[in-house]
Each structure stands twice: as structure tokens, then as C-alpha cells.
Motif scaffolding. Sequence first.
Motif, PDB file in Angstrom:
ATOM      1  N   VAL A  96      -1.448   1.186   4.893  1.00 27.25           N
ATOM      2  CA  VAL A  96      -2.083   2.489   4.717  1.00 27.25           C
ATOM      3  C   VAL A  96      -2.276   2.704   3.224  1.00 27.25           C
ATOM      4  CG1 VAL A  96      -1.072   3.452   6.812  1.00 27.25           C
ATOM      5  CG2 VAL A  96       0.108   3.757   4.632  1.00 27.25           C
ATOM      6  N   SER A  97      -3.157   3.618   2.876  1.00 26.64           N
ATOM      7  CA  SER A  97      -3.363   3.888   1.450  1.00 26.64           C
ATOM      8  C   SER A  97      -3.769   5.331   1.247  1.00 26.64           C
ATOM      9  CB  SER A  97      -4.428   2.959   0.866  1.00 26.64           C
ATOM     10  OG  SER A  97      -5.726   3.367   1.269  1.00 26.64           O
ATOM     11  N   TYR A  98      -3.575   5.795   0.008  1.00 24.88           N
ATOM     12  CA  TYR A  98      -4.053   7.113  -0.394  1.00 24.88           C
ATOM     13  C   TYR A  98      -4.805   6.972  -1.708  1.00 24.88           C
ATOM     14  CZ  TYR A  98      -4.536  11.799  -2.049  1.00 24.88           C
ATOM     15  OH  TYR A  98      -5.101  12.952  -2.532  1.00 24.88           O
ATOM     16  N   GLN A  99      -5.894   7.724  -1.839  1.00 24.10           N
ATOM     17  CA  GLN A  99      -6.668   7.732  -3.083  1.00 24.10           C
ATOM     18  C   GLN A  99      -7.025   9.158  -3.439  1.00 24.10           C
ATOM     19  OE1 GLN A  99     -10.157   5.265  -3.049  1.00 24.10           O
ATOM     20  NE2 GLN A  99     -10.749   5.793  -5.132  1.00 24.10           N
ATOM     21  N   CYS A 107       0.497   1.112   0.766  1.00 23.20           N
ATOM     22  CA  CYS A 107       1.852   1.068   1.293  1.00 23.20           C
ATOM     23  C   CYS A 107       1.792   0.135   2.500  1.00 23.20           C
ATOM     24  CB  CYS A 107       2.287   2.475   1.686  1.00 23.20           C
ATOM     25  SG  CYS A 107       4.072   2.712   1.757  1.00 23.20           S
ATOM     26  N   ASN A 108       2.314  -1.076   2.348  1.00 26.15           N
ATOM     27  CA  ASN A 108       2.184  -2.084   3.395  1.00 26.15           C
ATOM     28  C   ASN A 108       3.198  -1.881   4.515  1.00 26.15           C
ATOM     29  OD1 ASN A 108       0.108  -3.221   1.996  1.00 26.15           O
ATOM     30  ND2 ASN A 108       1.284  -4.932   1.199  1.00 26.15           N
ATOM     31  N   THR A 119       5.103   1.077  -3.259  1.00 27.69           N
ATOM     32  CA  THR A 119       4.896   2.456  -3.668  1.00 27.69           C
ATOM     33  C   THR A 119       4.044   2.581  -4.916  1.00 27.69           C
ATOM     34  OG1 THR A 119       7.084   2.360  -4.650  1.00 27.69           O
ATOM     35  CG2 THR A 119       6.901   3.344  -2.511  1.00 27.69           C
ATOM     36  N   PRO A 120       4.428   2.060  -6.089  1.00 30.69           N
ATOM     37  CA  PRO A 120       3.617   2.367  -7.241  1.00 30.69           C
ATOM     38  C   PRO A 120       2.436   1.419  -7.412  1.00 30.69           C
ATOM     39  CG  PRO A 120       5.768   1.502  -7.884  1.00 30.69           C
ATOM     40  CD  PRO A 120       5.631   1.335  -6.428  1.00 30.69           C
ATOM     41  N   ALA A 121       1.234   1.929  -7.225  1.00 29.43           N
ATOM     42  CA  ALA A 121      -0.044   1.325  -7.564  1.00 29.43           C
ATOM     43  C   ALA A 121      -0.127  -0.172  -7.591  1.00 29.43           C
ATOM     44  CB  ALA A 121      -0.469   1.852  -8.922  1.00 29.43           C
ATOM     45  N   PRO A 122      -0.185  -0.840  -6.445  1.00 29.92           N
ATOM     46  CA  PRO A 122      -0.432  -2.258  -6.435  1.00 29.92           C
ATOM     47  C   PRO A 122      -1.880  -2.556  -6.789  1.00 29.92           C
ATOM     48  CG  PRO A 122      -0.192  -1.435  -4.221  1.00 29.92           C
ATOM     49  CD  PRO A 122      -0.008  -0.288  -5.147  1.00 29.92           C
ATOM     50  N   LEU A 157      -8.436  11.302   0.139  1.00 31.87           N
ATOM     51  CA  LEU A 157      -8.941  10.203   0.965  1.00 31.87           C
ATOM     52  C   LEU A 157      -7.789   9.326   1.445  1.00 31.87           C
ATOM     53  CD1 LEU A 157     -11.213   8.487   2.171  1.00 31.87           C
ATOM     54  CD2 LEU A 157     -11.505   7.403  -0.058  1.00 31.87           C
ATOM     55  N   VAL A 158      -7.670   9.183   2.753  1.00 29.06           N
ATOM     56  CA  VAL A 158      -6.660   8.298   3.328  1.00 29.06           C
ATOM     57  C   VAL A 158      -7.359   7.158   4.065  1.00 29.06           C
ATOM     58  CG1 VAL A 158      -4.898  10.089   3.543  1.00 29.06           C
ATOM     59  CG2 VAL A 158      -6.474   9.671   5.451  1.00 29.06           C
ATOM     60  N   ARG A 159      -6.687   6.017   4.114  1.00 30.60           N
ATOM     61  CA  ARG A 159      -7.215   4.858   4.837  1.00 30.60           C
ATOM     62  C   ARG A 159      -6.088   4.226   5.641  1.00 30.60           C
ATOM     63  NH1 ARG A 159      -9.506   4.233  -0.510  1.00 30.60           N
ATOM     64  NH2 ARG A 159     -11.787   4.318  -0.523  1.00 30.60           N
TER      65      ARG A 159
END
Length: 479
Positions: free
Chosen positions: A145-148, A197-198, A55-58, A229-231
Motif C-alpha cells: 500500500v502507499s500514500y502520497q 508500506c509492503n 515506513t520512511p520513504a523508500p 492519494l492512496v494506492r
Amino acid sequence: MIILERKTVSVKPNEERKYEDLKPMEHSIDDVLKNMRMEQPINDLNPSKTEELITPAPPPLNLSNNISNISKKGLILNAADYLRGASVDNAHSSRSNLNPIIGYDQTNLVLLDRPQPPTHKAWCSNEHNPVLTINLAKYIKPISVSYQHSKWTHDIPMSTPRTYDVVACLDFYCQNWKPLVSNCEYSSQSIGAEQFCNISFHLNVPLIGKVQFRFKENYGDSKMTCVHLVRVYGETDTPVQVQTTKNLGSEETCADLKYYYYNSYFKYTFAKKNCSVLYENDCCSDCPECCEESDYLRGASVDNAHSSRSNLNPIIGYDQTNLVLLDRPQPPTHKAWCSNEHNPVLTINLAKYIKPISVSYQHSKWTHHIPMSTPRTYDVVACFDSKCKSWVPLVSNCEYRGQSNGAEQFCNISSRLTLPLIERVQFLFRENYGDPNNTCVHLVRVYGETEKPVEIEEKSPESAQLCKDLTWYYHNSSL
């Protein structure tokens, strides 16, 4: 310093009801994931890094933990990349500002993979728990997945997503789905960074071609959620082909748009010229004016919400405001940013955080006398919040002199000024030549130091010559 996007889409009458059944899902995803983990064999119950939901910023692109469990033959890619072929499924997503009832559809900007998404082109929805459904570019085995979010100063912007779930859609309507991750959190500590988020390697999910992001909570403004932006990262056997050379169809498209722009306002207004057309066909080099709505050249843009009204952003018609930032040797006389406010202001989102050094103004060339409405004196301030209510002056009483016919004139910023890096400025025009009721601004620039250059893709000499030849043939030879 600029460039942005647009298409019309019909809206289905029953859209408001289509996600009523999803409201209790916030708890069901957690339960399903727990049950899946409970079904693991005993020797797999010891948690590993691949099973944790980060969750918090890897650290950037934290996929290495999962890669060790992936077939060495597999290729990892962002399957939610618009330029690779991914798209938003509007019919099964919440309504957003990027897909208005009247106007052009810009929804896919939320999938346009770039180092820093711009602040002013987010996918925003006022639904309570909005959903974003994505058709992936390729079937993948999902990994992460990720969010930016776009970068911000000081406090994280209201409406920024805080927690979200992601599910794999197993049918077209996403009524049959499997959870991938739950309660992913976007931390406010990493300004504008991508946060991952793995997905557990032990989840038994088939190859997927569609996912749905379900936003549960945001920062501060529960009535509006704005997604930048989502990935979606995953493993695939074969890479997605991305076209890198310009074909004859692209040349024709660009030539048409250029011709319409200069010769037919009606045809240009209704031509298909959205982000994908301009960017994928590389039209911005042939017709930069056609791309005034795209922010790909460097990333700067005018913040219309906190600038004075101007002729370049009419109530009916297309927005050309960013032409005032289009860096070229001589700005044209007929595309100035004009405002009839007494002391107009122009607020600019810069392409990158900089240490400011100088600002400049350049008017279009004139003959004999300097045109009425040309700016004479102006101030520039650095903005430290989204509305520019908190600011620090950079320069004041900058004067554009009438002796330099159309030349760029500078106003240097004191090196003694102690400032953090800035990403937003505001020009305040105080006086003009001859017409207090109309000020026309042609081209402004903001110079500064940055640690990393802003990358701009250069067109090869062969491509440039081909474009030049085809454009000439199109307009001059029918043979």
C-alpha cells in the motif's frame, strides 16, 4: 491551465456511531500481526526485506522485493485506482469535506491515480481516527500500500497523515477483517513523494476486494486529517480493462452537457457532471467550459480560500473560478472573474514547480473603448506558505494598456531574481479602468521553466472529427 469535480448522497443518521467499536483497534492490529509472524515456521523467522513494513520513504515503486515471491503469471496493478473501477465506500468511511450533506460527492478524488495530486482536493475528515474504506477495482493478492501527499514548500502541512494501518475487509461492513500492515509512517522528508508500506508475503490472506485505511496520527492538527492519494498494489490473473476510445454514449453525454451549458442553466446545474463523467467520457475537449471544475488539463487551480470573493464562486451555485485560468486564444466576455473588493487578490496553485520567467494578462476583445473594470495595473508575488503570508515579489506595476484590443500583454520577471522553484503565486490588482468598485479579470498566465513537461493527453484526429460530427448532428439534424 486548468480543470475539476461533483453528485448528491444521502447521509445515514447513525453514521456517527458506526466506528465507535474501532477505537481500540490501534493496538489490536499490532498484536494480530505479531501473532501471525510468531506462527511462521522456524526457517521463515529470519526477517527478509519482504517481511519488513517499510515506513520512511523508500525509492519509487518499491515493489521489487515482493515481486520475486509472486507467481510469474500474475499481473501487478493499483487496484485502488478510480479509473479502473475502484471507489470509496462512503457508508463505511468517516465523513469528509468531499461528500457534503448538500452538494456533490467528490470522494473518489482520493483514488484518482495521477503523478501529483492537487493541494485543494484532499479527502479531509475531522474525526479523531478517520477511516477510509475502499472497494477495489478487482480481487487481488495484496502486495503493498502507499500514500502520497501533494507537494509542499518548507514545512509539511498540518493535518498530513503521519501513521496509519490498513486492513483487508472480509465482509461488506468490514466488521470481519484481517490486518495487512500496521504503523505505516509517511515521512516528512520526501516532499510530495509516494511512500510505500509492503505487506508481508507470509500473511495468509485470501484474495481481497475491499480494504480499509485507518489513520492514527497526523502532523500537527489532531482535529483534521487530510488525505490526498492512496494506492493498493496487488497481483491479479487478468488485467482490468480501461476504456480508451470514446463511444456513442460518451459523445451523447458530452453533447448534452455542452448544450445545457450554453442554453439551460437549470438543466446544467442539475446534470450529472462529476469528475468521472467529464474525464472518462473525454468531454473537456468538446466543452472546455464544462470542465472548469476539473484539474486534469495541466493541474493549476485558483485557491479560493486565499483569493478575493468573486462572482464565479457564488454562495448558491457551482464554482466556476478556474475559468480565469482556462488557457484559450480568446477568453469569453461573460465569464470573467469579477470582484468588488477594492484591491482584489487572486491566488493560484500552479500545475508544477517552476522557475518563473514571465506573467501575462489578457482581456476579452472589446469594441471602441476598453471596458470599465478592466485591470490596469497589478503586482505578482511568489507564495512560500499555504496562506501566502510569506512571499517574495516577482513583478510590480505591470500595466495592461488599452491600445491592444484583447491581446495578451506580458510582464517579464528579472533574471537576476534569486528564487527557489515556486508552485504558488498571487496576483494583486491595484487599479482598473473606470470602476474602482468592480475589477473583472478574464485570463492570467504564468510562464516558467521546468525540468519535465506536464503531460496532456491529446485527442486523436479521428476522435476529434467524430466528436465534431456528432455534436453538429445533435444540434442541427434530427434525422
